[in-house]
Design a protein around this motif. Structure first.
Motif, PDB file in Angstrom:
ATOM      1  N   ILE A 117      46.786  31.343   1.598  1.00 57.04           N
ATOM      2  CA  ILE A 117      47.396  32.275   0.639  1.00 57.04           C
ATOM      3  C   ILE A 117      47.991  33.472   1.368  1.00 57.04           C
ATOM      4  CG2 ILE A 117      46.900  33.943  -1.193  1.00 57.04           C
ATOM      5  CD1 ILE A 117      45.037  31.965  -2.451  1.00 57.04           C
ATOM      6  N   VAL A 118      47.215  34.105   2.241  1.00 61.80           N
ATOM      7  CA  VAL A 118      47.679  35.325   2.881  1.00 61.80           C
ATOM      8  C   VAL A 118      48.828  35.053   3.848  1.00 61.80           C
ATOM      9  CG1 VAL A 118      46.153  35.400   4.908  1.00 61.80           C
ATOM     10  CG2 VAL A 118      46.800  37.515   3.772  1.00 61.80           C
ATOM     11  N   GLY A 119      48.910  33.845   4.389  1.00 62.80           N
ATOM     12  CA  GLY A 119      49.999  33.513   5.302  1.00 62.80           C
ATOM     13  C   GLY A 119      51.141  32.786   4.634  1.00 62.80           C
ATOM     14  N   ARG A 120      51.113  32.713   3.328  1.00 63.79           N
ATOM     15  CA  ARG A 120      52.100  31.936   2.572  1.00 63.79           C
ATOM     16  C   ARG A 120      53.478  32.584   2.622  1.00 63.79           C
ATOM     17  NH1 ARG A 120      50.298  30.286  -3.331  1.00 63.79           N
ATOM     18  NH2 ARG A 120      49.377  28.572  -2.150  1.00 63.79           N
ATOM     19  N   HIS A 121      54.498  31.740   2.646  1.00 66.23           N
ATOM     20  CA  HIS A 121      55.869  32.227   2.589  1.00 66.23           C
ATOM     21  C   HIS A 121      56.143  32.893   1.241  1.00 66.23           C
ATOM     22  CE1 HIS A 121      57.309  28.973   5.692  1.00 66.23           C
ATOM     23  NE2 HIS A 121      56.578  29.915   6.244  1.00 66.23           N
ATOM     24  N   LYS A 158      53.323  20.124  12.135  1.00 64.64           N
ATOM     25  CA  LYS A 158      53.981  20.271  13.436  1.00 64.64           C
ATOM     26  C   LYS A 158      53.901  21.707  13.954  1.00 64.64           C
ATOM     27  CE  LYS A 158      55.367  15.953  13.416  1.00 64.64           C
ATOM     28  NZ  LYS A 158      54.913  15.565  12.059  1.00 64.64           N
ATOM     29  N   ASP A 159      53.044  22.540  13.349  1.00 66.91           N
ATOM     30  CA  ASP A 159      52.849  23.935  13.773  1.00 66.91           C
ATOM     31  C   ASP A 159      54.157  24.731  13.746  1.00 66.91           C
ATOM     32  OD1 ASP A 159      50.095  23.654  14.199  1.00 66.91           O
ATOM     33  OD2 ASP A 159      50.423  22.889  16.227  1.00 66.91           O
ATOM     34  N   LEU A 160      54.992  24.453  12.753  1.00 64.61           N
ATOM     35  CA  LEU A 160      56.259  25.163  12.607  1.00 64.61           C
ATOM     36  C   LEU A 160      56.255  26.127  11.424  1.00 64.61           C
ATOM     37  CD1 LEU A 160      58.699  22.154  13.216  1.00 64.61           C
ATOM     38  CD2 LEU A 160      58.318  24.107  14.749  1.00 64.61           C
ATOM     39  N   TYR A 161      55.238  26.029  10.577  1.00 65.01           N
ATOM     40  CA  TYR A 161      55.237  26.830   9.343  1.00 65.01           C
ATOM     41  C   TYR A 161      55.287  28.330   9.656  1.00 65.01           C
ATOM     42  CZ  TYR A 161      53.857  28.484   4.682  1.00 65.01           C
ATOM     43  OH  TYR A 161      53.820  29.114   3.462  1.00 65.01           O
ATOM     44  N   ASP A 162      54.503  28.778  10.609  1.00 64.19           N
ATOM     45  CA  ASP A 162      54.457  30.204  10.920  1.00 64.19           C
ATOM     46  C   ASP A 162      55.616  30.649  11.800  1.00 64.19           C
ATOM     47  OD1 ASP A 162      52.116  30.571   9.457  1.00 64.19           O
ATOM     48  OD2 ASP A 162      50.843  30.050  11.169  1.00 64.19           O
ATOM     49  N   GLU A 163      56.433  29.692  12.243  1.00 67.32           N
ATOM     50  CA  GLU A 163      57.605  30.024  13.053  1.00 67.32           C
ATOM     51  C   GLU A 163      58.792  30.423  12.191  1.00 67.32           C
ATOM     52  OE1 GLU A 163      57.492  30.148  16.422  1.00 67.32           O
ATOM     53  OE2 GLU A 163      55.359  29.728  16.134  1.00 67.32           O
ATOM     54  N   VAL A 164      58.739  30.119  10.898  1.00 68.84           N
ATOM     55  CA  VAL A 164      59.838  30.465   9.996  1.00 68.84           C
ATOM     56  C   VAL A 164      59.345  31.474   8.969  1.00 68.84           C
ATOM     57  CG1 VAL A 164      60.984  28.251  10.325  1.00 68.84           C
ATOM     58  CG2 VAL A 164      59.396  28.535   8.422  1.00 68.84           C
ATOM     59  N   TRP A 165      60.267  32.242   8.438  1.00 70.65           N
ATOM     60  CA  TRP A 165      59.907  33.295   7.480  1.00 70.65           C
ATOM     61  C   TRP A 165      59.752  32.722   6.076  1.00 70.65           C
ATOM     62  CZ3 TRP A 165      61.880  36.215   3.286  1.00 70.65           C
ATOM     63  CH2 TRP A 165      61.287  37.471   3.108  1.00 70.65           C
ATOM     64  N   GLN A 166      60.583  31.734   5.751  1.00 71.68           N
ATOM     65  CA  GLN A 166      60.514  31.111   4.438  1.00 71.68           C
ATOM     66  C   GLN A 166      61.108  29.711   4.534  1.00 71.68           C
ATOM     67  OE1 GLN A 166      62.413  33.434   1.396  1.00 71.68           O
ATOM     68  NE2 GLN A 166      61.437  32.357  -0.292  1.00 71.68           N
ATOM     69  N   ALA A 167      60.487  28.767   3.824  1.00 70.72           N
ATOM     70  CA  ALA A 167      60.974  27.388   3.812  1.00 70.72           C
ATOM     71  C   ALA A 167      60.701  26.784   2.443  1.00 70.72           C
ATOM     72  CB  ALA A 167      60.302  26.560   4.905  1.00 70.72           C
ATOM     73  N   PHE A 168      61.628  25.967   1.966  1.00 68.14           N
ATOM     74  CA  PHE A 168      61.472  25.370   0.645  1.00 68.14           C
ATOM     75  C   PHE A 168      62.538  24.298   0.442  1.00 68.14           C
ATOM     76  CE2 PHE A 168      64.027  29.222   0.427  1.00 68.14           C
ATOM     77  CZ  PHE A 168      65.171  28.826  -0.266  1.00 68.14           C
ATOM     78  N   ALA A 169      62.394  23.583  -0.661  1.00 66.92           N
ATOM     79  CA  ALA A 169      63.376  22.559  -1.042  1.00 66.92           C
ATOM     80  C   ALA A 169      64.099  23.007  -2.309  1.00 66.92           C
ATOM     81  CB  ALA A 169      62.691  21.223  -1.272  1.00 66.92           C
ATOM     82  N   VAL A 170      65.331  22.537  -2.466  1.00 70.11           N
ATOM     83  CA  VAL A 170      66.161  22.849  -3.631  1.00 70.11           C
ATOM     84  C   VAL A 170      66.704  21.538  -4.192  1.00 70.11           C
ATOM     85  CG1 VAL A 170      68.206  24.081  -4.472  1.00 70.11           C
ATOM     86  CG2 VAL A 170      66.844  25.047  -2.601  1.00 70.11           C
ATOM     87  N   ILE A 172      68.474  16.316  -2.452  1.00 71.69           N
ATOM     88  CA  ILE A 172      67.597  17.456  -2.195  1.00 71.69           C
ATOM     89  C   ILE A 172      68.118  18.211  -0.977  1.00 71.69           C
ATOM     90  CG2 ILE A 172      65.927  16.458  -0.566  1.00 71.69           C
ATOM     91  CD1 ILE A 172      64.808  18.325  -3.674  1.00 71.69           C
ATOM     92  N   ALA A 173      68.088  19.532  -1.037  1.00 73.32           N
ATOM     93  CA  ALA A 173      68.419  20.359   0.126  1.00 73.32           C
ATOM     94  C   ALA A 173      67.143  21.022   0.608  1.00 73.32           C
ATOM     95  CB  ALA A 173      69.449  21.421  -0.244  1.00 73.32           C
ATOM     96  N   VAL A 174      66.948  21.068   1.911  1.00 74.86           N
ATOM     97  CA  VAL A 174      65.821  21.797   2.469  1.00 74.86           C
ATOM     98  C   VAL A 174      66.364  23.019   3.198  1.00 74.86           C
ATOM     99  CG1 VAL A 174      64.191  19.896   2.587  1.00 74.86           C
ATOM    100  CG2 VAL A 174      65.771  20.265   4.474  1.00 74.86           C
ATOM    101  N   ARG A 175      65.626  24.110   3.101  1.00 75.55           N
ATOM    102  CA  ARG A 175      66.068  25.410   3.606  1.00 75.55           C
ATOM    103  C   ARG A 175      64.931  26.046   4.383  1.00 75.55           C
ATOM    104  NH1 ARG A 175      69.972  29.215   4.786  1.00 75.55           N
ATOM    105  NH2 ARG A 175      70.117  30.999   3.366  1.00 75.55           N
ATOM    106  N   ALA A 176      65.208  26.547   5.574  1.00 72.75           N
ATOM    107  CA  ALA A 176      64.232  27.292   6.363  1.00 72.75           C
ATOM    108  C   ALA A 176      64.978  28.392   7.091  1.00 72.75           C
ATOM    109  CB  ALA A 176      63.509  26.386   7.352  1.00 72.75           C
ATOM    110  N   VAL A 177      64.429  29.616   7.030  1.00 79.36           N
ATOM    111  CA  VAL A 177      65.097  30.747   7.661  1.00 79.36           C
ATOM    112  C   VAL A 177      64.112  31.542   8.506  1.00 79.36           C
ATOM    113  CG1 VAL A 177      66.798  30.960   5.802  1.00 79.36           C
ATOM    114  CG2 VAL A 177      64.676  32.297   5.700  1.00 79.36           C
ATOM    115  N   THR A 178      64.658  32.240   9.482  1.00 79.26           N
ATOM    116  CA  THR A 178      63.895  33.206  10.257  1.00 79.26           C
ATOM    117  C   THR A 178      64.375  34.594   9.855  1.00 79.26           C
ATOM    118  OG1 THR A 178      65.500  33.076  12.076  1.00 79.26           O
ATOM    119  CG2 THR A 178      63.568  31.647  12.197  1.00 79.26           C
ATOM    120  N   SER A 179      63.431  35.536   9.777  1.00 74.19           N
ATOM    121  CA  SER A 179      63.782  36.880   9.334  1.00 74.19           C
ATOM    122  C   SER A 179      62.649  37.822   9.681  1.00 74.19           C
ATOM    123  CB  SER A 179      64.048  36.886   7.821  1.00 74.19           C
ATOM    124  OG  SER A 179      64.384  38.189   7.372  1.00 74.19           O
ATOM    125  N   VAL A 180      62.910  39.124   9.582  1.00 74.86           N
ATOM    126  CA  VAL A 180      61.884  40.142   9.742  1.00 74.86           C
ATOM    127  C   VAL A 180      61.388  40.603   8.384  1.00 74.86           C
ATOM    128  CG1 VAL A 180      61.396  42.476  10.580  1.00 74.86           C
ATOM    129  CG2 VAL A 180      62.767  40.922  11.962  1.00 74.86           C
TER     130      VAL A 180
END
Length: 525
Positions: A397-401, A438-450, A470-478
């Motif tokens: 929960i606390v690490g959730r996008h 694949k230990d990538l979840y914490d490497e991106v700021w937000q990820a989801f499907a549309v 379906i479109a998948v989206r993942a971004v990096t951000s501060v």
């Protein structure tokens, strides 16, 4: 009272980053508009001042100017308050004090290498910063003549005046931006200002915040009661944990299932807060009600309004039930408002243009007649996450996008139905599960499907299909204000697409969104 560094905002897109970097150094910081009266700044008894960058030219008639009295502030012991001007902040200081600021023949945007001229003495501001390291420039004006009593302490190939200091008072200025990650030793520079120049000791920590805010909440609430709308997101979840620590069963959480949650979220939130934290949780499944009002609605703004209004109706109904159980209405309403929301309302530039209605479903009407409690209104998201970990909020929960208040309704382009929600949930869960695996979840700021409002031709099992995309989206951000698309490995994306198409009946094509913000937004609606 914590030792505090005040940041005056001249309209820079990086102002929030300055505050975050100072807090990361263990020193409390606050942002105020550059128009704040000097006597209000003096009343805050700051350990130091930072003047932010900004989009204006100091010689323009409408440009914000620096009040010279700010450079004469003293602390309780009579010593001068240190000042650091960044980019426009430096130029505002120089312009006020008789220096010359002009438009540069060659504007400078991007990386530059900083050098420290010999013979100007050691500068505490750059202690530990090697000559030749990278700094981030973003300016069209520059200093062509220094004010009296100042000397150059750094330069770059294109900027003869990259940093200055006053020979008598602890006043400094830099033409580059130490707050951005592109400046190699920017964190060190701001720490030097806070500790070596301002004399801070570093008394701002998440642990100290918890203890202080817990005591303050207990005193404020007394024997009265608080309600909180729990969404399962980071802000409301950590707010619930903090309030429960402070007032126990006087907290009453309302969790509304609008039918637009992610896979397993309805069950997870109840298990966490009812079974793990043993909170008074009022969970109501209003899926049918929300889907009924969303029937055949395709406009994203209309979706938001309908979802928000329906949420208010359900929330009011649950509040009435709680009041009946208690024999009186709760006094307080708690919300997970964060500092960026507060900054936006007081920014020198004013609130940003509305691109879309805010994702968070809220806006509870004034006639509910609650006193407001916002325990995190001075905090950034990363600080709230750290507090959540200290309060034993589960990492999932606390690490959730970030997740929008209207939920999956704005990740389904077009009509929202049970069938389309089921498709999106399954595809989204596969994408998120694989990121975690694949230990990538914490490497991106937000990820989801549309789920897109189109169908495409496919071939499955030697038969022609005509099914959903379906479109998948993942971004990096501060902080989400700007974002770049995440450069995930091609093999990984291929594996995700293969799983979605094979495991989610009704989807025969997956695409990856490679658009940054701007020009796009992170969400599709």
């Amino acid at each position: 009272m914590h030792e505090t560094i005040i940041i005056l905002d001249y309209g820079s897109q990086y102002t929030q980053l300055i505050a975050r970097r100072v807090r990361e150094a263990g020193v409390y910081s606050e942002i105020h508009p550059c128009t704040i009266p000097t006597e209000e700044v003096e009343a805050m008894n700051p350990k130091g001042l930072i003047l932010s960058g900004g989009p204006c030219s100091v010689y323009d008639p409408e440009a914000p100017q620096l009040d010279g009295n700010l450079l004469s502030l003293t602390r309780d012991d009579g010593s001068p308050v240190p000042v650091l001007g960044i980019c426009y902040g430096l130029q505002a200081m120089a312009h006020l004090l008789g220096g010359d600021v002009e438009g540069a023949e060659r504007r400078e945007f991007g990386r530059a290498q900083i050098q420290f001229p010999e013979g100007n003495g050691a500068s505490e501001l750059f202690d530990g910063v090697p000559s030749g390291s990278t700094v981030w420039m973003s300016h069209g004006d520059h200093l062509t003549a220094l004010p009296e009593g100042y000397e150059i302490i750094a330069n770059t190939e294109n900027a003869p005046v990259a940093a200055v200091r006053n020979l008598e008072d602890p006043h400094y200025g830099v033409q580059f931006h130490p707050e951005v990650v592109h400046t190699d030793f920017g964190r060190q520079i701001l720490e030097n200002f806070a500790y070596k120049i301002c004399g801070c000791e570093g008394d701002w920590t998440p642990a100290s915040f918890i203890e202080e805010r817990t005591a303050a909440l207990r005193e404020k609430v007394g024997d009265r009661h608080v309600i909180l709308g729990l969404s399962g997101g980071v802000d409301s979840s950590v707010a619930a944990a903090l309030l429960h620590r402070a007032i126990g069963d006087q907290l009453h959480c309302i969790f509304v299932n609008n039918g637009l949650l992610r896979k397993g979220e309805w069950e997870q939130v109840q298990k966490t807060f009812r079974d793990h934290f043993h909170m008074d949780l009022h969970a109501v499944d209003a899926t049918d009600r929300f889907l009924e009002v969303l029937d055949e609605v395709v406009d994203p703004e209309e979706k938001r309004v309908l979802i928000g209004n329906t949420f208010i109706d359900v929330f009011e109904s649950q509040t009435d039930e709680i009041a009946e159980e208690l024999g009186h209405r709760p006094t307080f309403l708690a919300q997970g408002t964060l500092y960026p929301d507060v900054i936006e309302s007081v920014s020198f530039k004013g609130p940003s243009a509305t691109i879309k209605t805010h994702h968070n479903v809220g806006g509870l009407p004034e006639e509910l007649n609650f006193e407001l409690i916002e325990p995190f209104r001075e905090l950034f998201k990363d600080e709230v996450r750290e507090i959540g970990r200290l309060l034993d909020v589960p990492e999932d929960i606390v690490g959730r996008h970030p997740f929008p208040g209207p939920g999956l309704a704005i990740r389904i382009l077009g009509d929202v139905t049970r069938e389309r929600l089921d498709l999106l949930r399954e595809a989204d869960a596969i994408f998120i599960d694989e990121l975690r695996e694949k230990d990538l979840y914490d490497e991106v700021w937000q990820a989801f499907a549309v789920l897109l409002p189109v169908q495409s031709v496919g071939v499955m099992g030697d038969e022609r299909t005509y099914e959903n995309v379906i479109a998948v989206r993942a971004v990096t951000s501060v902080d989400g204000m700007t974002a770049d698309w995440a450069h995930l490995p091609h093999d990984f994306l291929g594996h995700v697409a293969n799983r979605i198409v094979n495991e989610v009946p009704g989807i025969n094509r997956a695409v990856y969104d490679i658009t940054s913000k701007p020009p796009a937004t992170i969400e599709w609606e």
